[in-house]
Design a protein around this motif. Structure first.
Motif, PDB file in Angstrom:
ATOM      1  N   PRO A 205      23.316  54.964  47.501  1.00 60.36           N
ATOM      2  CA  PRO A 205      24.780  54.986  47.402  1.00 60.36           C
ATOM      3  C   PRO A 205      25.285  53.841  46.522  1.00 60.36           C
ATOM      4  O   PRO A 205      24.789  52.708  46.612  1.00 60.36           O
ATOM      5  N   ALA A 206      26.263  54.134  45.652  1.00 61.29           N
ATOM      6  CA  ALA A 206      26.814  53.116  44.758  1.00 61.29           C
ATOM      7  C   ALA A 206      27.786  52.215  45.502  1.00 61.29           C
ATOM      8  O   ALA A 206      28.377  52.611  46.504  1.00 61.29           O
ATOM      9  N   MET A 207      27.963  50.988  45.014  1.00 59.70           N
ATOM     10  CA  MET A 207      28.928  50.050  45.557  1.00 59.70           C
ATOM     11  C   MET A 207      29.837  49.576  44.432  1.00 59.70           C
ATOM     12  O   MET A 207      29.374  49.279  43.326  1.00 59.70           O
ATOM     13  N   ASP A 208      31.141  49.523  44.698  1.00 58.82           N
ATOM     14  CA  ASP A 208      32.113  49.132  43.682  1.00 58.82           C
ATOM     15  C   ASP A 208      32.027  47.642  43.365  1.00 58.82           C
ATOM     16  O   ASP A 208      31.699  46.825  44.234  1.00 58.82           O
ATOM     17  N   ARG A 209      32.354  47.321  42.118  1.00 56.21           N
ATOM     18  CA  ARG A 209      32.442  45.913  41.707  1.00 56.21           C
ATOM     19  C   ARG A 209      33.528  45.205  42.509  1.00 56.21           C
ATOM     20  O   ARG A 209      34.575  45.775  42.786  1.00 56.21           O
ATOM     21  N   VAL A 210      33.275  43.966  42.876  1.00 56.51           N
ATOM     22  CA  VAL A 210      34.230  43.183  43.662  1.00 56.51           C
ATOM     23  C   VAL A 210      34.632  41.950  42.861  1.00 56.51           C
ATOM     24  O   VAL A 210      33.776  41.160  42.451  1.00 56.51           O
ATOM     25  N   TYR A 211      35.964  41.780  42.634  1.00 56.67           N
ATOM     26  CA  TYR A 211      36.458  40.618  41.908  1.00 56.67           C
ATOM     27  C   TYR A 211      36.688  39.454  42.864  1.00 56.67           C
ATOM     28  O   TYR A 211      37.094  39.652  44.013  1.00 56.67           O
ATOM     29  N   VAL A 212      36.446  38.252  42.358  1.00 54.60           N
ATOM     30  CA  VAL A 212      36.595  37.037  43.160  1.00 54.60           C
ATOM     31  C   VAL A 212      37.438  36.051  42.364  1.00 54.60           C
ATOM     32  O   VAL A 212      37.283  35.928  41.144  1.00 54.60           O
ATOM     33  N   GLU A 213      38.335  35.354  43.044  1.00 49.12           N
ATOM     34  CA  GLU A 213      39.120  34.333  42.343  1.00 49.12           C
ATOM     35  C   GLU A 213      38.197  33.268  41.756  1.00 49.12           C
ATOM     36  O   GLU A 213      37.206  32.883  42.363  1.00 49.12           O
ATOM     37  N   THR A 214      38.554  32.797  40.559  1.00 52.15           N
ATOM     38  CA  THR A 214      37.774  31.717  39.954  1.00 52.15           C
ATOM     39  C   THR A 214      37.733  30.524  40.902  1.00 52.15           C
ATOM     40  O   THR A 214      38.750  30.147  41.480  1.00 52.15           O
ATOM     41  N   HIS A 215      36.527  29.987  41.067  1.00 54.25           N
ATOM     42  CA  HIS A 215      36.233  28.888  41.993  1.00 54.25           C
ATOM     43  C   HIS A 215      36.240  29.344  43.448  1.00 54.25           C
ATOM     44  O   HIS A 215      36.140  28.530  44.364  1.00 54.25           O
ATOM     45  N   GLY A 216      36.364  30.661  43.651  1.00 49.12           N
ATOM     46  CA  GLY A 216      36.292  31.193  45.004  1.00 49.12           C
ATOM     47  C   GLY A 216      34.855  31.444  45.426  1.00 49.12           C
ATOM     48  O   GLY A 216      33.904  31.264  44.659  1.00 49.12           O
ATOM     49  N   THR A 217      34.682  31.881  46.674  1.00 46.25           N
ATOM     50  CA  THR A 217      33.360  32.117  47.240  1.00 46.25           C
ATOM     51  C   THR A 217      32.999  33.593  47.162  1.00 46.25           C
ATOM     52  O   THR A 217      33.813  34.455  47.496  1.00 46.25           O
ATOM     53  N   ALA A 218      31.790  33.886  46.712  1.00 54.52           N
ATOM     54  CA  ALA A 218      31.282  35.259  46.723  1.00 54.52           C
ATOM     55  C   ALA A 218      30.710  35.542  48.108  1.00 54.52           C
ATOM     56  O   ALA A 218      29.748  34.901  48.529  1.00 54.52           O
ATOM     57  N   VAL A 219      31.323  36.474  48.804  1.00 58.51           N
ATOM     58  CA  VAL A 219      30.924  36.768  50.184  1.00 58.51           C
ATOM     59  C   VAL A 219      29.904  37.903  50.198  1.00 58.51           C
ATOM     60  O   VAL A 219      30.110  38.945  49.571  1.00 58.51           O
TER      61      VAL A 219
END
Length: 332
Positions: free
Chosen positions: A131-145
């Motif tokens: 199953p595919a997963m959509d790209r997730v955007y993160v604020e610059t300097h934010g944490t990738a969860v």
């Protein structure tokens, strides 16, 4: 951080140094290009910035005023250290103009190319069929969860990796300043099933049911007009429970008998009286009327006998409480 230096030499004045610092970026994702720039202008390429908001600082000397043109048709800023947010990702030329009034005044201009990329993001890479997963955007300097483990039927999820070869486990960054690619690793899962064998009284196999490990079997439909009971032993003493989870192959035994009809409820029984009893009752009534009219003792006795004969055949069909005990006789 980029340090852009350019000398400004005013007539008869000492050299002034102008520095542009790109301090930090914050942002999201479009395309636009620069303001009015002379064809022979030297443009310093500052590289990619994963954000839309840019913070800049003038770090020069001898300048009395400064102007910033951000290359997107927005108003010019005269702040020394401005912050600017672009409407969309794209390539922009920032024009910095400084002035002083020494010895009649002088001006110097610098041009800086910024590749505004928008917010960083996490790109999930799955193997074919998963199953595919959509790209997730993160604020610059934010944490990738790290997301919840994905589900792929028939496979077991092993984790996220930083390389396509799946050799380096991924460390989820707490300070996102560029896109991140996460590669999913899976292993095939063996599907375990068991066979439920149903045997008849003579030991022959009458049916088999395939059941997944840890699941329950579905009870077969009984043949029309038959009642089927299933047992765990050949002696047919321990009845099988169809809510039992199956973790290995299993054999059970069935017993088939004719279905019995439920007896008709008393409330639904129909009262029937045969023809002979009806005739006796009718004759008794006729004689009874005649006896009363004639005041004949003989006719009265005959009427009582006929009523008794009718009652013998009727009382076992119709419940007539107190009809005998309550009978007060006939007044002659």
């Amino acid at each position: 951080m980029s340090d852009l230096k350019q000398e400004l030499i005013a007539s008869g004045a000492s050299a002034a140094v102008i520095s542009l610092f790109i301090l930090s970026m914050l942002g999201s994702a479009g395309i636009a290009f620069a303001a009015d720039v002379p064809p022979d202008a030297e443009i310093a390429d500052q590289g990619e910035f994963w954000s839309l908001t840019i913070h800049m600082m003038f770090n020069g000397a001898d300048a009395e005023s400064v102007e910033w043109d951000f290359g997107d048709d927005s108003p010019v800023s005269t702040e020394w250290n401005p912050s600017h947010t672009y409407a969309a990702p794209g390539d922009y030329i920032v024009t910095q103009t400084v002035r002083n009034s020494y010895n009649g005044g002088s001006t110097a201009t610098g041009y800086f190319l910024l590749h505004v990329m928008g917010n960083p993001y996490v790109e999930y890479v799955m193997p074919a069929g998963a199953p595919a997963m959509d790209r997730v955007y993160v604020e610059t300097h934010g944490t990738a969860v790290r997301p919840a483990d994905p589900v792929w039927e028939g496979h077991s999820f092993l984790g996220w990796f930083a390389d396509a070869e799946l050799t380096v486990p991924l460390v989820w960054p707490e300070n996102m300043t560029a896109p991140l690619t996460a590669y999913a690793s899976w292993s095939d899962v063996e599907v375990v099933t068991h066979t439920l064998t149903i045997r008849g009284p003579d030991g022959t196999t009458v049916n088999t049911i395939t059941v997944s490990d840890g699941a329950t079997a579905v009870k077969p439909t009984a043949p029309e007009g038959k009642t089927v009971t299933y047992y765990t032993d050949e002696g047919l003493t321990n009845e099988y429970n169809w809510n039992t989870t199956i973790t290995s192959d299993l054999t059970i035994y069935r017993k088939v008998v004719d279905a019995t009809l439920d007896p008709e409820p008393e409330s639904e029984k129909k009262v029937t009286v045969n023809g002979t009893e009806i005739v006796i009752v009718v004759v008794a009534l006729v004689i009874g009327v005649a006896a009363v009219a004639s005041r004949s003792v003989g006719l009265s006795v005959i009427t009582l006998i006929l009523i008794a004969l009718a009652a013998v055949g009727i009382l076992d069909i119709i419940d007539i409480p107190e009809i005998i005990n309550g009978f007060g006789g006939v007044r002659l």
